[in-house]
Scaffold this motif. Structure first.
Motif, PDB file in Angstrom:
ATOM      1  N   PHE A 159       0.840  -1.194   0.000  1.00  0.00           N
ATOM      2  CA  PHE A 159       0.000   0.000   0.000  1.00  0.00           C
ATOM      3  C   PHE A 159       0.877   1.247   0.000  1.00  0.00           C
ATOM      4  O   PHE A 159       1.651   1.471   0.919  1.00  0.00           O
ATOM      5  CB  PHE A 159      -0.910   0.000   1.233  1.00  0.00           C
ATOM      6  N   VAL A 160       0.778   2.039  -1.059  1.00  0.00           N
ATOM      7  CA  VAL A 160       1.566   3.269  -1.180  1.00  0.00           C
ATOM      8  C   VAL A 160       0.638   4.402  -1.600  1.00  0.00           C
ATOM      9  O   VAL A 160      -0.133   4.264  -2.557  1.00  0.00           O
ATOM     10  CB  VAL A 160       2.703   3.119  -2.221  1.00  0.00           C
ATOM     11  N   LEU A 161       0.722   5.513  -0.909  1.00  0.00           N
ATOM     12  CA  LEU A 161      -0.089   6.679  -1.231  1.00  0.00           C
ATOM     13  C   LEU A 161       0.579   7.505  -2.332  1.00  0.00           C
ATOM     14  O   LEU A 161       1.815   7.534  -2.448  1.00  0.00           O
ATOM     15  CB  LEU A 161      -0.278   7.551   0.008  1.00  0.00           C
ATOM     16  N   ASN A 162      -0.232   8.197  -3.133  1.00  0.00           N
ATOM     17  CA  ASN A 162       0.324   9.101  -4.143  1.00  0.00           C
ATOM     18  C   ASN A 162       1.229  10.136  -3.496  1.00  0.00           C
ATOM     19  O   ASN A 162       2.225  10.565  -4.081  1.00  0.00           O
ATOM     20  CB  ASN A 162      -0.806   9.797  -4.904  1.00  0.00           C
ATOM     21  N   ARG A 163       0.873  10.540  -2.283  1.00  0.00           N
ATOM     22  CA  ARG A 163       1.669  11.528  -1.572  1.00  0.00           C
ATOM     23  C   ARG A 163       3.093  11.031  -1.322  1.00  0.00           C
ATOM     24  O   ARG A 163       4.039  11.807  -1.292  1.00  0.00           O
ATOM     25  CB  ARG A 163       0.987  11.829  -0.229  1.00  0.00           C
ATOM     26  N   THR A 164       3.241   9.726  -1.146  1.00  0.00           N
ATOM     27  CA  THR A 164       4.569   9.155  -0.929  1.00  0.00           C
ATOM     28  C   THR A 164       5.465   9.409  -2.137  1.00  0.00           C
ATOM     29  O   THR A 164       6.636   9.763  -1.994  1.00  0.00           O
ATOM     30  CB  THR A 164       4.466   7.644  -0.674  1.00  0.00           C
ATOM     31  N   ILE A 165       4.926   9.240  -3.341  1.00  0.00           N
ATOM     32  CA  ILE A 165       5.703   9.490  -4.555  1.00  0.00           C
ATOM     33  C   ILE A 165       6.081  10.966  -4.638  1.00  0.00           C
ATOM     34  O   ILE A 165       7.221  11.308  -4.972  1.00  0.00           O
ATOM     35  CB  ILE A 165       4.903   9.072  -5.797  1.00  0.00           C
ATOM     36  N   ASP A 166       5.138  11.845  -4.321  1.00  0.00           N
ATOM     37  CA  ASP A 166       5.414  13.279  -4.374  1.00  0.00           C
ATOM     38  C   ASP A 166       6.552  13.655  -3.424  1.00  0.00           C
ATOM     39  O   ASP A 166       7.447  14.440  -3.771  1.00  0.00           O
ATOM     40  CB  ASP A 166       4.157  14.077  -4.014  1.00  0.00           C
ATOM     41  N   VAL A 167       6.525  13.084  -2.224  1.00  0.00           N
ATOM     42  CA  VAL A 167       7.571  13.377  -1.234  1.00  0.00           C
ATOM     43  C   VAL A 167       8.919  12.868  -1.717  1.00  0.00           C
ATOM     44  O   VAL A 167       9.942  13.552  -1.588  1.00  0.00           O
ATOM     45  CB  VAL A 167       7.218  12.745   0.132  1.00  0.00           C
ATOM     46  N   LYS A 168       8.945  11.670  -2.296  1.00  0.00           N
ATOM     47  CA  LYS A 168      10.210  11.111  -2.768  1.00  0.00           C
ATOM     48  C   LYS A 168      10.766  11.910  -3.944  1.00  0.00           C
ATOM     49  O   LYS A 168      11.978  12.085  -4.053  1.00  0.00           O
ATOM     50  CB  LYS A 168      10.028   9.641  -3.148  1.00  0.00           C
ATOM     51  N   ILE A 169       9.905  12.412  -4.811  1.00  0.00           N
ATOM     52  CA  ILE A 169      10.359  13.264  -5.912  1.00  0.00           C
ATOM     53  C   ILE A 169      10.994  14.529  -5.357  1.00  0.00           C
ATOM     54  O   ILE A 169      12.070  14.969  -5.816  1.00  0.00           O
ATOM     55  CB  ILE A 169       9.181  13.614  -6.847  1.00  0.00           C
ATOM     56  N   THR A 170      10.361  15.136  -4.362  1.00  0.00           N
ATOM     57  CA  THR A 170      10.895  16.358  -3.743  1.00  0.00           C
ATOM     58  C   THR A 170      12.262  16.101  -3.138  1.00  0.00           C
ATOM     59  O   THR A 170      13.205  16.888  -3.315  1.00  0.00           O
ATOM     60  CB  THR A 170       9.931  16.877  -2.665  1.00  0.00           C
ATOM     61  N   ARG A 171      12.399  15.004  -2.409  1.00  0.00           N
ATOM     62  CA  ARG A 171      13.682  14.676  -1.777  1.00  0.00           C
ATOM     63  C   ARG A 171      14.754  14.357  -2.822  1.00  0.00           C
ATOM     64  O   ARG A 171      15.917  14.716  -2.668  1.00  0.00           O
ATOM     65  CB  ARG A 171      13.502  13.493  -0.832  1.00  0.00           C
ATOM     66  N   LEU A 172      14.337  13.674  -3.891  1.00  0.00           N
ATOM     67  CA  LEU A 172      15.287  13.317  -4.943  1.00  0.00           C
ATOM     68  C   LEU A 172      15.814  14.565  -5.637  1.00  0.00           C
ATOM     69  O   LEU A 172      17.014  14.665  -5.922  1.00  0.00           O
ATOM     70  CB  LEU A 172      14.614  12.385  -5.946  1.00  0.00           C
ATOM     71  N   GLY A 178      20.793  18.096  -6.413  1.00  0.00           N
ATOM     72  CA  GLY A 178      21.230  19.487  -6.486  1.00  0.00           C
ATOM     73  C   GLY A 178      20.817  20.210  -7.754  1.00  0.00           C
ATOM     74  O   GLY A 178      19.630  20.258  -8.089  1.00  0.00           O
ATOM     75  N   PRO A 179      21.778  20.771  -8.494  1.00  0.00           N
ATOM     76  CA  PRO A 179      21.449  21.584  -9.670  1.00  0.00           C
ATOM     77  C   PRO A 179      20.748  20.800 -10.780  1.00  0.00           C
ATOM     78  O   PRO A 179      20.154  21.394 -11.675  1.00  0.00           O
ATOM     79  CB  PRO A 179      22.818  22.079 -10.152  1.00  0.00           C
ATOM     80  N   TYR A 180      20.789  19.464 -10.701  1.00  0.00           N
ATOM     81  CA  TYR A 180      20.163  18.644 -11.738  1.00  0.00           C
ATOM     82  C   TYR A 180      18.720  18.285 -11.390  1.00  0.00           C
ATOM     83  O   TYR A 180      18.025  17.642 -12.179  1.00  0.00           O
ATOM     84  CB  TYR A 180      21.000  17.383 -11.974  1.00  0.00           C
ATOM     85  N   GLY A 181      18.293  18.725 -10.207  1.00  0.00           N
ATOM     86  CA  GLY A 181      16.922  18.483  -9.800  1.00  0.00           C
ATOM     87  C   GLY A 181      15.907  19.142 -10.719  1.00  0.00           C
ATOM     88  O   GLY A 181      14.777  18.666 -10.848  1.00  0.00           O
TER      89      GLY A 181
END
Length: 230
Positions: free
Chosen positions: A194-207, A212-215
């Protein structure tokens, strides 16, 4: 065939004994620890999976997981949290730490065994598939060694969790393509996790922050999903 090794970390001795017995019946090699502190004294990098309680005396399971995910030798070991914490925020927090699954107490042994098999099957499949892929992904100053599971940004090695690394590899292997949340979920997480859509959003933000500049090359198409563009 060599047995897969599982570490069970829980301060409930009776429960730990039951879990250990049933896992050994299924053919796994099992070790136990009654606390995070005790577990961290073991040679953790040799385990194929960790079953980790969250609420323990002393160091919490969340803290232990964070330490493992920040260590290059242990960050790729799959973790299943086993805990009485049941709120959505707590589940999201556990998954965002890099956990592969989350089981709430009380749970049935049958359910636990199914989750264990599912996670080990998926991680074993990934290990078998990766050698057939290009071992290195490069984009400007962004360097990803898929086999060594290492990320470098402008020549500097950057700690990254397994889920974050898998997400980055997925995006970079699909350069210029927008992937929906459903497509990302199907590649990174098992169907029965079970994974929430919000989990993907948070991981994208952290990634984005970690590279860094390639984000800025990780783009969002609202209503569609995410992609990696030049």
């Amino acid at each position: 065939m060599e047995k897969q090794r599982i570490l069970v970390v829980d301060d409930e001795e009776a429960l730990t004994n039951v879990v250990r017995f049933n896992l050994e019946v299924e053919g796994y090699e099992v070790d136990t620890a009654s606390s995070a502190e005790e577990a961290l004294k073991l040679d953790i990098c040799h385990y194929d999976l960790i079953l980790l309680d969250v609420m323990m005396g002393g160091m919490s399971g969340f803290k232990m997981a964070q330490m493992l995910k920040e260590n290059y030798e242990t960050f790729s070991i799959p973790i299943i949290f086993c805990t009485a914490k049941t709120t959505e925020d707590e589940m999201v927090a556990g998954l965002n730490l890099g956990a592969d699954d989350y089981i709430t107490k009380p749970y049935s042994i049958r359910n636990l065994l199914a989750r264990v098999k599912s996670v080990l099957r998926r991680t074993s499949r990934l290990q078998q598939e990766r050698p057939r892929k290009a071992g290195v992904l490069d984009f400007e100053g962004l360097h990803v060694d898929c086999d060594a599971k290492r990320l470098e940004v402008d020549g500097v090695e950057v700690p990254i969790t397994r889920k974050e690394l898998e997400l980055l590899i997925l995006l970079m292997n699909n350069l210029g393509k927008i992937l929906s949340r459903e497509e990302i979920l199907s590649h990174i997480w098992d169907d029965d996790v079970f994974v929430l859509n919000r989990t993907i959003d948070v991981k994208i933000t952290r990634l984005r922050k970690k590279i860094g500049p390639y984000g800025k090359h990780i783009v969002t198409r609202f209503g569609y999903g995410y992609g990696f563009e030049k």
